[in-house]
Design a protein around this motif. Structure first.
Motif, PDB file in Angstrom:
ATOM      1  N   ILE A 216      -4.294  -0.498  -4.211  1.00  0.00           N
ATOM      2  CA  ILE A 216      -4.185  -1.739  -3.443  1.00  0.00           C
ATOM      3  C   ILE A 216      -5.514  -2.479  -3.511  1.00  0.00           C
ATOM      4  CG2 ILE A 216      -3.814  -2.739  -1.146  1.00  0.00           C
ATOM      5  CD1 ILE A 216      -2.305  -0.081  -0.482  1.00  0.00           C
ATOM      6  N   VAL A 217      -5.438  -3.786  -3.749  1.00  0.00           N
ATOM      7  CA  VAL A 217      -6.600  -4.653  -3.653  1.00  0.00           C
ATOM      8  C   VAL A 217      -6.262  -5.685  -2.580  1.00  0.00           C
ATOM      9  CG1 VAL A 217      -8.102  -6.312  -4.815  1.00  0.00           C
ATOM     10  CG2 VAL A 217      -7.213  -4.329  -6.085  1.00  0.00           C
ATOM     11  N   LEU A 218      -7.030  -5.673  -1.497  1.00  0.00           N
ATOM     12  CA  LEU A 218      -6.852  -6.649  -0.421  1.00  0.00           C
ATOM     13  C   LEU A 218      -7.938  -7.704  -0.558  1.00  0.00           C
ATOM     14  CD1 LEU A 218      -6.239  -4.247   2.621  1.00  0.00           C
ATOM     15  CD2 LEU A 218      -4.529  -5.484   1.272  1.00  0.00           C
ATOM     16  N   ASN A 219      -7.540  -8.950  -0.671  1.00  0.00           N
ATOM     17  CA  ASN A 219      -8.504 -10.036  -0.811  1.00  0.00           C
ATOM     18  C   ASN A 219      -8.668 -10.749   0.527  1.00  0.00           C
ATOM     19  OD1 ASN A 219     -10.327 -11.856  -1.855  1.00  0.00           O
ATOM     20  ND2 ASN A 219      -8.775 -13.155  -2.786  1.00  0.00           N
TER      21      ASN A 219
ATOM     22  N   ILE B 239     -11.825  -6.561  -0.479  1.00  0.00           N
ATOM     23  CA  ILE B 239     -12.794  -7.599  -0.835  1.00  0.00           C
ATOM     24  C   ILE B 239     -12.897  -8.542   0.356  1.00  0.00           C
ATOM     25  CG2 ILE B 239     -13.308  -9.497  -2.421  1.00  0.00           C
ATOM     26  CD1 ILE B 239     -11.530  -7.967  -4.487  1.00  0.00           C
ATOM     27  N   ARG B 240     -14.122  -8.823   0.790  1.00  0.00           N
ATOM     28  CA  ARG B 240     -14.333  -9.724   1.921  1.00  0.00           C
ATOM     29  C   ARG B 240     -15.304 -10.811   1.516  1.00  0.00           C
ATOM     30  NH1 ARG B 240     -18.087 -10.731   5.851  1.00  0.00           N
ATOM     31  NH2 ARG B 240     -17.169 -11.698   7.700  1.00  0.00           N
TER      32      ARG B 240
ATOM     33  N   HIS C   7     -10.036   4.797   6.456  1.00  0.00           N
ATOM     34  CA  HIS C   7      -9.668   5.072   5.061  1.00  0.00           C
ATOM     35  C   HIS C   7     -10.959   5.421   4.318  1.00  0.00           C
ATOM     36  CE1 HIS C   7      -8.076   4.721   1.047  1.00  0.00           C
ATOM     37  NE2 HIS C   7      -6.926   4.227   1.451  1.00  0.00           N
ATOM     38  N   PRO C   8     -11.443   6.677   4.454  1.00  0.00           N
ATOM     39  CA  PRO C   8     -12.753   7.046   3.904  1.00  0.00           C
ATOM     40  C   PRO C   8     -12.902   6.819   2.402  1.00  0.00           C
ATOM     41  CG  PRO C   8     -11.936   8.755   5.378  1.00  0.00           C
ATOM     42  CD  PRO C   8     -10.818   7.774   5.179  1.00  0.00           C
ATOM     43  N   GLY C   9     -11.821   6.815   1.647  1.00  0.00           N
ATOM     44  CA  GLY C   9     -11.907   6.587   0.210  1.00  0.00           C
ATOM     45  C   GLY C   9     -11.919   5.114  -0.172  1.00  0.00           C
ATOM     46  N   MET C  10     -11.799   4.237   0.820  1.00  0.00           N
ATOM     47  CA  MET C  10     -11.735   2.809   0.534  1.00  0.00           C
ATOM     48  C   MET C  10     -13.054   2.317  -0.063  1.00  0.00           C
ATOM     49  SD  MET C  10     -10.936  -0.323   3.177  1.00  0.00           S
ATOM     50  CE  MET C  10     -12.574  -0.614   3.822  1.00  0.00           C
ATOM     51  N   GLU C  11     -12.937   1.485  -1.072  1.00  0.00           N
ATOM     52  CA  GLU C  11     -14.103   0.815  -1.646  1.00  0.00           C
ATOM     53  C   GLU C  11     -14.136  -0.605  -1.112  1.00  0.00           C
ATOM     54  OE1 GLU C  11     -14.464   1.224  -5.917  1.00  0.00           O
ATOM     55  OE2 GLU C  11     -13.354   3.121  -5.858  1.00  0.00           O
ATOM     56  N   THR C  12     -15.335  -1.148  -0.965  1.00  0.00           N
ATOM     57  CA  THR C  12     -15.456  -2.515  -0.458  1.00  0.00           C
ATOM     58  C   THR C  12     -16.382  -3.330  -1.348  1.00  0.00           C
ATOM     59  OG1 THR C  12     -17.331  -2.020   1.000  1.00  0.00           O
ATOM     60  CG2 THR C  12     -15.117  -1.770   1.941  1.00  0.00           C
TER      61      THR C  12
END
Length: 179
Positions: free
Chosen positions: A14-17, A121-122, A141-146
């Motif tokens: 998942i990519v959240l923009n 992505i923020r 979500h500890p594996g989440m990348e930002t």
């Protein structure tokens, strides 16, 4: 969020923009205000100038070419001239939001995404996805990348800078994890 909660196996990554389980009322109110009085530029150049004037403070990093691409993505040329290209029902939906009441959140649905590789992505100037929400997302979500895109607001233009490479690298890593 909801698709992930209903069918998590359907998602490989998942990519959240610039969106998350909490939407800031300030940002949503800004979008509603803009859509309520969306200008009707006569020319493409006028549309670019209008977007730069209205959103320039939130997007100081954009170049002239970026502004032109943005207008090309959000406007279309018709027999009646240049018109905004968004779903008109969005205006009606936002018109019915009562900003004096707390907006619902999607934390339970977000929590259901814990096993899915996630890149959030923020925009550094975003008023829709707060830093606090992004931090809580990372805790849940500890594996989440930002990625924070400095000089852009909601929503960062994904084709700018090195974002395409960063997104592609994330998707490549996610594919390796899912095989």
């Amino acid at each position: 969020h909801v698709l992930g909660a209903l069918k998590p196996a359907a998602l490989k990554a998942i990519v959240l923009n610039d969106i998350g389980p909490v939407i800031e009322a300030e940002g949503l109110a800004h979008i509603r205000s803009y859509l309520d009085r969306a200008p009707r530029p006569k020319t493409f150049a006028e549309a670019v100038d209008t977007q730069r004037r209205v959103h320039g403070a939130g997007f100081p990093a954009l170049t002239d070419a970026d502004w032109a691409r943005m207008v090309g993505a959000i406007c279309r040329d018709t027999d009646a001239g240049l018109v905004p290209d968004f779903d008109p029902a969005l205006v009606e939906t936002l018109a019915n939001v009562d900003f004096s009441k707390p907006l619902p959140d999607l934390w339970p649905q977000f929590n259901a995404l814990a096993a899915v590789p996630l890149l959030a992505i923020r925009g550094g100037n975003s008023t829709l996805l707060s830093t606090a929400t992004l931090e809580e997302m990372a805790e849940r979500h500890p594996g989440m990348e930002t990625i924070t895109v400095e000089g852009q607001g909601h929503a960062p233009l994904l084709e700018t800078g090195n974002l395409p490479k960063k997104i592609a690298d994330f998707l490549d890593r996610a594919e390796v994890k899912s095989t």
